[in-house]
Design an enzyme around this catalytic site. Sequence first.
Site, PDB file in Angstrom:
ATOM      1  N   GLU A 121       0.690  -1.718  -0.053  1.00  0.00           N
ATOM      2  CA  GLU A 121      -0.080  -0.058   0.491  1.00  0.00           C
ATOM      3  C   GLU A 121       0.989   1.228   0.337  1.00  0.00           C
ATOM      4  O   GLU A 121       1.213   2.359  -0.356  1.00  0.00           O
ATOM      5  CB  GLU A 121      -0.968  -0.023   1.562  1.00  0.00           C
ATOM      6  CG  GLU A 121      -1.793  -1.082   0.939  1.00  0.00           C
ATOM      7  CD  GLU A 121      -3.033  -0.201   0.068  1.00  0.00           C
ATOM      8  OE1 GLU A 121      -3.158   0.977  -0.207  1.00  0.00           O
ATOM      9  OE2 GLU A 121      -4.302  -1.491   0.134  1.00  0.00           O
ATOM     10  N   SER A 122       1.907   1.681   1.204  1.00  0.00           N
ATOM     11  CA  SER A 122       2.757   2.799   1.382  1.00  0.00           C
ATOM     12  C   SER A 122       3.932   2.743   0.993  1.00  0.00           C
ATOM     13  O   SER A 122       4.705   3.862   0.698  1.00  0.00           O
ATOM     14  CB  SER A 122       2.145   3.096   2.363  1.00  0.00           C
ATOM     15  OG  SER A 122       2.472   2.556   3.257  1.00  0.00           O
TER      16      SER A 122
END
Length: 229
Positions: A121-122
Site C-alpha cells: 500500500e505505502s
Amino acid sequence: MLTERIGTGRADRWGRARVAVLALSFGLAAGGAQAGAQRYEPLSDSLRGALAAALVDRSAPEPRYASTMEKVDWLAEMSARLPVRHKPTYRERVEFLQRVRYEAQRAGLEPELVLGLIQVESGFRRHAISSAGARGYMQVMPFWTSLIGDGDASALFDPQANLRYGCTILRHYLDIERGDLYRALGRYNGSLGRPEYPNAVLAAWKRWSYEGAGRVRQVSTSAAAVATR
C-alpha cells in the site's frame, strides 16, 4: 489469530503472485503509493457502532508473544527486513513493529499479513497519499473518519490511528467475505474481482513470514534440557 482461507482452486494464484512481486518492486522503487480506493458502503447503525467502538481504545500497544525469546527474535528478524530509509534507527523500527503486531492481533489478523499489506500500500511511508486520496501506512480513505471516527482525517497520518483504522477495516471486509482473504483484499483496495492487488499482498505476506519460530523452539528445548541436568 486469522486462519487465511484461499480455498480449493486458488493455489495457482500463489504462482501468479510471483509476477505481481516484480510489478510491486518497480512501484516501490518509484516511491508511489500502491493503494486503490476503499469504496463507501452504507453501514447499519449497529455495525457502524461496533466499528467505531473498535477505534476508541488508545492504550499503549502491548502485543502478545509466546515468550521473551520469541519477542526478541521476531523483532530482530522483522526489523532487518524494514526499509532503513523510512525507519533509520532500530528503536523506530521496533516501535513500529510493536504497533503493527498489537493492532493486527487486536483485529484477529496475522502481523506478517499486515506488514505485507503496508509494503504494497505505502512502501512503509507514514505520510503516503495515493492519487485517490488514501492516507498513511495502510492507505485509509478519509471518508472512514466521518463514517466510524471523529471526522479528523489528519489523524490518518498518526501511526497508531492509521493502523487501527486499517486493521479494523480489513477485519470488517473479512467478516463480510466470510473469511475469504482474497476477496477481502480486493474490497480493501477497491479492486474486487481483479487479481493484481490480492496477489501482490499475498506474495508480500509470504515474504514477511516469520522464519524464526522453529529456531526459537529449538533454543527453548535446548535450554530446558540443560536446566534439567
